[in-house]
Design a protein around this motif. Structure first.
Motif, PDB file in Angstrom:
ATOM      1  N   GLU A 403       0.835  -1.209   0.000  1.00 39.73           N
ATOM      2  CA  GLU A 403       0.000   0.000   0.000  1.00 39.73           C
ATOM      3  C   GLU A 403       0.867   1.256   0.000  1.00 39.73           C
ATOM      4  N   LYS A 404       2.008   1.199   0.669  1.00 44.40           N
ATOM      5  CA  LYS A 404       2.921   2.351   0.683  1.00 44.40           C
ATOM      6  C   LYS A 404       3.461   2.602  -0.721  1.00 44.40           C
ATOM      7  N   ILE A 405       3.827   1.524  -1.427  1.00 44.21           N
ATOM      8  CA  ILE A 405       4.305   1.673  -2.803  1.00 44.21           C
ATOM      9  C   ILE A 405       3.196   2.219  -3.690  1.00 44.21           C
ATOM     10  N   GLU A 406       1.975   1.706  -3.506  1.00 43.38           N
ATOM     11  CA  GLU A 406       0.838   2.181  -4.290  1.00 43.38           C
ATOM     12  C   GLU A 406       0.628   3.678  -4.074  1.00 43.38           C
ATOM     13  N   GLU A 407       0.719   4.127  -2.824  1.00 42.40           N
ATOM     14  CA  GLU A 407       0.530   5.547  -2.517  1.00 42.40           C
ATOM     15  C   GLU A 407       1.610   6.395  -3.183  1.00 42.40           C
ATOM     16  N   GLN A 408       2.848   5.900  -3.192  1.00 48.96           N
ATOM     17  CA  GLN A 408       3.936   6.632  -3.845  1.00 48.96           C
ATOM     18  C   GLN A 408       3.720   6.699  -5.354  1.00 48.96           C
ATOM     19  N   GLY A 413       2.035  10.162 -10.014  1.00 43.66           N
ATOM     20  CA  GLY A 413       1.273  10.269 -11.245  1.00 43.66           C
ATOM     21  C   GLY A 413       1.336   9.039 -12.125  1.00 43.66           C
ATOM     22  N   TRP A 414       1.955   7.957 -11.641  1.00 47.40           N
ATOM     23  CA  TRP A 414       2.056   6.731 -12.431  1.00 47.40           C
ATOM     24  C   TRP A 414       0.818   5.857 -12.286  1.00 47.40           C
ATOM     25  N   MET A 415      -0.004   6.120 -11.296  1.00 42.73           N
ATOM     26  CA  MET A 415      -1.091   5.206 -10.948  1.00 42.73           C
ATOM     27  C   MET A 415      -2.286   6.026 -10.485  1.00 42.73           C
ATOM     28  N   THR A 416      -3.486   5.546 -10.769  1.00 44.04           N
ATOM     29  CA  THR A 416      -4.683   6.234 -10.316  1.00 44.04           C
ATOM     30  C   THR A 416      -5.168   5.633  -9.008  1.00 44.04           C
ATOM     31  N   SER A 417      -5.842   6.438  -8.211  1.00 43.33           N
ATOM     32  CA  SER A 417      -6.346   5.988  -6.922  1.00 43.33           C
ATOM     33  C   SER A 417      -7.560   5.099  -7.089  1.00 43.33           C
ATOM     34  N   ARG A 418      -7.676   4.076  -6.210  1.00 44.37           N
ATOM     35  CA  ARG A 418      -8.876   3.230  -6.204  1.00 44.37           C
ATOM     36  C   ARG A 418     -10.023   3.924  -5.514  1.00 44.37           C
ATOM     37  N   ASP A 419      -9.708   4.938  -4.724  1.00 47.18           N
ATOM     38  CA  ASP A 419     -10.735   5.679  -3.994  1.00 47.18           C
ATOM     39  C   ASP A 419     -11.121   6.912  -4.801  1.00 47.18           C
ATOM     40  N   PRO A 420     -12.353   7.005  -5.292  1.00 48.64           N
ATOM     41  CA  PRO A 420     -12.724   8.152  -6.126  1.00 48.64           C
ATOM     42  C   PRO A 420     -12.612   9.489  -5.411  1.00 48.64           C
ATOM     43  N   LYS A 421     -12.606   9.472  -4.076  1.00 48.03           N
ATOM     44  CA  LYS A 421     -12.478  10.726  -3.336  1.00 48.03           C
ATOM     45  C   LYS A 421     -11.044  11.230  -3.356  1.00 48.03           C
ATOM     46  N   ARG A 422     -10.088  10.300  -3.630  1.00 48.88           N
ATOM     47  CA  ARG A 422      -8.677  10.680  -3.614  1.00 48.88           C
ATOM     48  C   ARG A 422      -8.134  10.916  -5.013  1.00 48.88           C
ATOM     49  N   GLY A 423      -8.790  10.411  -6.004  1.00 47.97           N
ATOM     50  CA  GLY A 423      -8.277  10.542  -7.351  1.00 47.97           C
ATOM     51  C   GLY A 423      -9.348  10.191  -8.355  1.00 47.97           C
ATOM     52  N   HIS A 424      -8.927   9.778  -9.520  1.00 51.58           N
ATOM     53  CA  HIS A 424      -9.864   9.468 -10.585  1.00 51.58           C
ATOM     54  C   HIS A 424      -9.928   7.977 -10.797  1.00 51.58           C
ATOM     55  N   SER A 425     -10.905   7.551 -11.561  1.00 49.14           N
ATOM     56  CA  SER A 425     -11.203   6.130 -11.704  1.00 49.14           C
ATOM     57  C   SER A 425     -10.167   5.436 -12.566  1.00 49.14           C
ATOM     58  N   ASP A 426     -10.230   4.081 -12.522  1.00 46.15           N
ATOM     59  CA  ASP A 426      -9.321   3.271 -13.313  1.00 46.15           C
ATOM     60  C   ASP A 426      -9.698   3.274 -14.786  1.00 46.15           C
ATOM     61  N   ARG A 427     -10.756   3.984 -15.159  1.00 47.91           N
ATOM     62  CA  ARG A 427     -11.154   4.010 -16.552  1.00 47.91           C
ATOM     63  C   ARG A 427     -10.316   4.991 -17.360  1.00 47.91           C
ATOM     64  N   GLU A 428      -9.421   5.749 -16.697  1.00 49.99           N
ATOM     65  CA  GLU A 428      -8.519   6.610 -17.441  1.00 49.99           C
ATOM     66  C   GLU A 428      -7.579   5.736 -18.260  1.00 49.99           C
ATOM     67  N   PRO A 429      -7.154   6.169 -19.457  1.00 51.79           N
ATOM     68  CA  PRO A 429      -6.406   5.313 -20.359  1.00 51.79           C
ATOM     69  C   PRO A 429      -5.175   4.682 -19.757  1.00 51.79           C
TER      70      PRO A 429
END
Length: 549
Positions: A403-408, A413-429
């Motif tokens: 989870e720490k690596i995921e947060e980094q 900007g390499w990964m989108t958040s799974r939580d829509p309140k923290r970022g955007h959905s996985d449907r981004e390209p």
């Protein structure tokens, strides 16, 4: 076996004496898909957990519940109600909690997994997960299935037994069927004077006896916890890589196993998710590297284009008007081989030659080299970051570490958040927003759509970073960031503005006005699409569009 009908039946029998006569204090949820009943049982506080997790459903009785913030209280009409009984409905994995004039029905299987509050007339009053009113199964009030009922049936030979059991007893899962057939086959192989039907009944009695004990069985496969069962799994114990052990308390063991499996599943999903991001990033950088290697041959391509143009001019008398290709001797080559040259049939031979002469102009090559220098710096930096992330990923063993690596990765900007309140959905390209260094201390971020514009401006940019956008037309947000306290100079501002102009509808114009300001002066506009902003304290600069891509 941890989610079988018999697990729920055994657990219901264990829990009922504790809940019968208990008073409900409150019913709440503290984490997704998990409902908790806090009850007073003979002066003791107990917690009945109804877990509707799709992979690891179950009900567990705990003396304490992990301290978590209560997200929502539900079924408040049952407050201070007395529980009459807890029982298993005949249908697979359905638990009924009778409170006199109302009852809770927890359904743990099928697409309608949920906990519903029914009144005595069978009307749904409230639901936990979703607002549905599933009809009760026709066999809801029938007595629970007893494995001893198998004694009534004539067992076919082991080769036909799997199909027989699956077709006639839906409550038997594959592992139970496999265990019955394994024990039966072993008896047949060892030879016995007991009639087949009789020792088949003895095997059923053995399994029933093991299931009625308070114990449970856990099995490790290759050193990792893998299986949980109400009875011995002898077909696994023959495997040298599988190690079994007895647990004295089924309730506690079932709860700990489910939680362990959920943690393992989370780790597996994180590993897959992070691994995919790193793999795609590696593939992306390989493409960039290949493109830069091809670009290093610009001078060679320029020389080849000029030679082709000269070959055309040297053979004007041999080239007929309107042809799309011509075969000419290459006098620049030592061997003088014949080469095929494609032409534009709408142009004359001289015009075709001029096309080759102008294909790689000095100005074009100079601009291409400058772009490649920027890309090369970005490639080196991104390659180093990829190696760092890959090393951390290879060494991570726990969910917390992953989870720490995921947060980094999300912050980078390499990964989108799974939580829509923290970022955007996985449907981004791709979820990856590259950084393009302009020098050793400054780099830019470019939004490729409304979501990315919103993201780089309000998540990845600092308040003192510079924000750029072509004036009066649609285009990308461009952020100029600094690695340190240095303020970007005029040359860097012009470069960032030129890139913003190139990423706008005015990209083909000769001179484009671009506004820029500190990020602190950029704000969202409510109820407008992502990337729509209000800007203040801006300055305007006129630049020639220059695309680093």
């Amino acid at each position: 076996m941890h989610t079988s009908y018999f697990s729920f039946k055994k657990q219901a029998g264990f829990i009922n004496p504790f809940l019968c006569g208990a008073t409900i204090r409150k019913i709440f949820t503290a984490q997704p898909r998990e409902l908790v009943l806090e009850v007073d049982s003979a002066g003791n506080t107990l917690f009945l957990v109804l877990s509707h997790h799709q992979l690891f459903p179950g009900l567990f009785l705990l003396s304490s519940y992990p301290e978590r913030k209560i997200r929502l209280q539900l079924f408040t009409s049952l407050g201070d109600k007395t529980i009459q009984s807890l029982s298993l409905a005949h249908s697979e994995r359905m638990i009924k909690i009778d409170c006199g004039d109302a009852y809770l029905l927890a359904r743990f299987s099928g697409p309608d997994t949920n906990t519903l509050l029914y009144t005595t007339d069978g009307v749904v009053h409230e639901s936990f997960l979703k607002n549905i009113s599933s009809p009760l199964p026709a066999d809801f009030d029938n007595p629970p299935f007893d494995l001893q009922e198998l004694h009534k049936y004539h067992f076919p030979p082991p080769a036909e037994l799997t199909e027989f059991l699956k077709n006639n007893f839906r409550v038997l899962n594959n592992r139970m069927i496999r265990e019955i057939i394994f024990r039966l086959t072993i008896r047949v192989q060892n030879g016995t004077e007991i009639p087949y039907q009789e020792y088949a009944g003895q095997i059923i009695d053995q399994i029933c006896t093991e299931m009625n004990q308070a114990a449970a069985w856990k099995y490790d496969l290759d050193g990792r916890l893998k299986y949980f069962s109400l009875f011995r799994l002898q077909h696994l114990e023959n495997d040298v890589s599988c190690h079994g052990r007895t647990e004295p308390d089924f309730n506690t063991s079932w709860y700990s196993f489910s939680r362990a499996m959920m943690v393992e599943k989370m780790a597996e999903e994180l590993r897959t998710r992070i691994g995919t991001v790193l793999r795609r990033k590696k593939e992306y950088l390989a493409k960039v590297r290949h493109g830069l290697e091809e670009a290093d041959t610009l001078r060679q391509k320029q020389d080849q284009a000029r030679q082709t143009g000269n070959l055309i001019l040297s053979n004007l008398h041999n080239i007929k008007p309107g042809v799309s290709e011509v075969m000419l001797e290459n006098f620049y080559s030592e061997n003088g081989e014949i080469i095929r040259i494609k032409l534009d049939p709408k142009k004359s031979a001289v015009e075709n030659a001029q096309t080759f002469f102008s294909k790689y102009s000095e100005e074009g090559i100079r601009q291409r080299i400058e772009k490649n220098q920027i890309k090369s710096r970005a490639l080196r930096e991104e390659t180093e970051r990829l190696a760092q992330f890959q090393s951390k990923f290879d060494q991570a063993e726990s969910v917390a570490g992953l989870e720490k690596i995921e947060e980094q990765l999300i912050r980078s900007g390499w990964m989108t958040s799974r939580d829509p309140k923290r970022g955007h959905s996985d449907r981004e390209p791709s979820g990856i927003i590259p950084k393009y260094p302009l020098d050793e201390r400054h780099f830019i971020l470019i939004g490729r759509n409304g979501l990315e514009n919103d993201r780089i401006t309000f998540q990845l940019a600092g308040r003192d970073d510079l924000w750029f956008h072509a004036q009066g037309v649609s285009g990308a947000h461009v952020i100029l960031k600094s690695n340190g306290p240095l303020t970007p100079g005029k040359k860097l501002i012009e470069q960032a503005a030129a890139i913003a102009a190139a990423h706008s509808q005015a990209r083909h114009s000769g001179l484009v006005p671009v506004i820029y300001t500190r990020v602190r002066h950029v704000s969202r506009i409510r109820k407008q699409p992502p990337g729509t902003v209000r800007v203040s304290n801006e300055e305007v600069i006129f630049v020639v569009p220059k695309d680093i891509h």
